[in-house]
Design an enzyme around this catalytic site. Structure first.
Site, PDB file in Angstrom:
ATOM      1  N   LYS A  11       0.823  -1.213   0.000  1.00  0.00           N
ATOM      2  CA  LYS A  11       0.000   0.000   0.000  1.00  0.00           C
ATOM      3  C   LYS A  11       0.864   1.274   0.000  1.00  0.00           C
ATOM      4  CE  LYS A  11      -4.015  -2.211   2.171  1.00  0.00           C
ATOM      5  NZ  LYS A  11      -5.087  -2.074   3.202  1.00  0.00           N
ATOM      6  N   TYR A  51     -12.259  -1.532  -3.942  1.00  0.00           N
ATOM      7  CA  TYR A  51     -12.801  -1.760  -2.597  1.00  0.00           C
ATOM      8  C   TYR A  51     -14.325  -1.578  -2.550  1.00  0.00           C
ATOM      9  CZ  TYR A  51      -8.265  -2.288  -0.257  1.00  0.00           C
ATOM     10  OH  TYR A  51      -7.039  -2.758   0.185  1.00  0.00           O
ATOM     11  N   ASN A 114      -2.032   0.318   6.632  1.00  0.00           N
ATOM     12  CA  ASN A 114      -1.620  -0.987   7.170  1.00  0.00           C
ATOM     13  C   ASN A 114      -0.745  -1.818   6.218  1.00  0.00           C
ATOM     14  OD1 ASN A 114      -3.653  -1.769   5.484  1.00  0.00           O
ATOM     15  ND2 ASN A 114      -4.905  -2.762   7.031  1.00  0.00           N
ATOM     16  N   HIS A 117      -2.212  -5.357   1.389  1.00  0.00           N
ATOM     17  CA  HIS A 117      -3.523  -5.977   1.183  1.00  0.00           C
ATOM     18  C   HIS A 117      -3.316  -7.458   0.938  1.00  0.00           C
ATOM     19  CE1 HIS A 117      -7.412  -6.955  -0.617  1.00  0.00           C
ATOM     20  NE2 HIS A 117      -6.731  -7.561  -1.576  1.00  0.00           N
ATOM     21  N   GLU A 128      -9.277 -10.042  -8.159  1.00  0.00           N
ATOM     22  CA  GLU A 128      -8.334  -8.946  -7.900  1.00  0.00           C
ATOM     23  C   GLU A 128      -7.089  -9.059  -8.780  1.00  0.00           C
ATOM     24  OE1 GLU A 128      -9.882  -8.490  -3.280  1.00  0.00           O
ATOM     25  OE2 GLU A 128      -7.838  -9.208  -3.642  1.00  0.00           O
TER      26      GLU A 128
HETATM   27  P1  ATP Z   1      -7.242  -5.632   3.043  1.00  0.00           P
HETATM   28  O1  ATP Z   1      -8.543  -5.942   2.328  1.00  0.00           O
HETATM   29  O2  ATP Z   1      -6.696  -4.273   2.687  1.00  0.00           O
HETATM   30  O3  ATP Z   1      -6.254  -6.737   2.935  1.00  0.00           O
HETATM   31  P2  ATP Z   1      -8.349  -6.575   5.471  1.00  0.00           P
HETATM   32  O4  ATP Z   1      -8.927  -7.666   4.615  1.00  0.00           O
HETATM   33  O5  ATP Z   1      -7.475  -6.982   6.605  1.00  0.00           O
HETATM   34  O6  ATP Z   1      -7.544  -5.545   4.599  1.00  0.00           O
HETATM   35  P3  ATP Z   1     -10.918  -5.297   5.333  1.00  0.00           P
HETATM   36  O7  ATP Z   1     -11.993  -5.545   6.316  1.00  0.00           O
HETATM   37  O8  ATP Z   1     -11.031  -5.914   3.980  1.00  0.00           O
HETATM   38  O9  ATP Z   1      -9.519  -5.673   6.021  1.00  0.00           O
HETATM   39  O10 ATP Z   1     -10.795  -3.721   5.177  1.00  0.00           O
HETATM   40  C1  ATP Z   1     -10.121  -3.147   4.062  1.00  0.00           C
HETATM   41  C2  ATP Z   1      -9.272  -1.999   4.552  1.00  0.00           C
HETATM   42  O11 ATP Z   1     -10.125  -0.991   5.080  1.00  0.00           O
HETATM   43  C3  ATP Z   1      -8.316  -2.356   5.691  1.00  0.00           C
HETATM   44  O12 ATP Z   1      -7.079  -2.830   5.231  1.00  0.00           O
HETATM   45  C4  ATP Z   1      -8.176  -1.046   6.420  1.00  0.00           C
HETATM   46  O13 ATP Z   1      -7.166  -0.234   5.862  1.00  0.00           O
HETATM   47  C5  ATP Z   1      -9.515  -0.399   6.212  1.00  0.00           C
HETATM   48  N1  ATP Z   1     -10.335  -0.639   7.407  1.00  0.00           N
HETATM   49  C6  ATP Z   1     -10.944  -1.772   7.755  1.00  0.00           C
HETATM   50  N2  ATP Z   1     -11.608  -1.647   8.916  1.00  0.00           N
HETATM   51  C7  ATP Z   1     -11.418  -0.371   9.299  1.00  0.00           C
HETATM   52  C8  ATP Z   1     -11.845   0.407  10.417  1.00  0.00           C
HETATM   53  N3  ATP Z   1     -12.630  -0.113  11.367  1.00  0.00           N
HETATM   54  N4  ATP Z   1     -11.431   1.687  10.466  1.00  0.00           N
HETATM   55  C9  ATP Z   1     -10.655   2.233   9.505  1.00  0.00           C
HETATM   56  N5  ATP Z   1     -10.217   1.549   8.411  1.00  0.00           N
HETATM   57  C10 ATP Z   1     -10.597   0.272   8.322  1.00  0.00           C
HETATM   58 MG    MG Z   2     -10.015  -7.315   2.870  1.00  0.00          MG
END
Ligand code: ATP
Ligand code: MG
Length: 139
Positions: A11, A51, A114, A117, A128
């Site tokens: 990211k 997303y 974070n 992804h 994806e």
């Molecule tokens: P990614 O899809 O990016 O791998 P993930 O699968 O661990 O992450 P998801 O639930 O898919 O988490 O959420 C996508 C992204 O949205 C997260 O990586 C994070 O950056 C953001 N995100 C998720 N939950 C929150 C939250 N409660 N507050 C702020 N940002 C969030």
């Molecule tokens: Mg995710």
């Protein structure tokens, strides 16, 4: 459906902080083979599309803004049980909750920024991967 592929992005935060090389090294040492790789940029439109499953979530606008804030690295990874094993390698979404030694524990600063992804299912890994790579770019 292939069960040996996943999709990842390094990211904008991790790219800006100079962690591309260290993260790719971690991925390779974790037993994943890189079968497609691209240094690119997501426009706000493209980030929103990527997303789209999170459209109704309160963090969607911030997520789209962040993911289009700078270049990213996209990759398709191959390993047995790729999706689940890669989620283990990267750690929890919130880096403060990520297990020590995981990519997010090592390189991420916050739940928004974070570092990486990882696809959450075989089906989404395929969708994806095709979002970023044509058939000629997958090896
Ligand atoms: P990614 O899809 O990016 O791998 P993930 O699968 O661990 O992450 P998801 O639930 O898919 O988490 O959420 C996508 C992204 O949205 C997260 O990586 C994070 O950056 C953001 N995100 C998720 N939950 C929150 C939250 N409660 N507050 C702020 N940002 C969030
Ligand atoms: Mg995710």
């Amino acid at each position: 459906m292939e069960t040996n592929k996943t999709f990842t992005m390094i990211k904008p935060d991790a790219v800006a902080n100079g962690h591309i090389g260290a993260i790719l090294d971690h991925i390779t040492k974790g037993g994943f083979k890189i079968t497609a790789l691209k240094y690119t940029y997501l426009s706000p439109e493209k980030a929103g599309e990527f997303y789209a499953v999170h459209k109704e979530r309160p963090f969607y606008a911030d997520l789209v803004k962040f993911m289009s804030s700078g270049p990213i690295v996209a990759a398709i990874l191959e390993k047995e049980n790729a999706v689940a094993d890669f989620r283990t390698l990267i750690g929890a979404t919130d880096p403060s909750k990520a297990e020590a030694g995981t990519i997010r524990a090592l390189f991420a600063k916050s739940i928004d920024a974070n570092a990486v992804h990882g696809s959450d299912s075989d089906e989404n890994a395929a969708i994806e991967g095709s979002f970023f790579f044509s058939a000629f770019e997958k090896f």
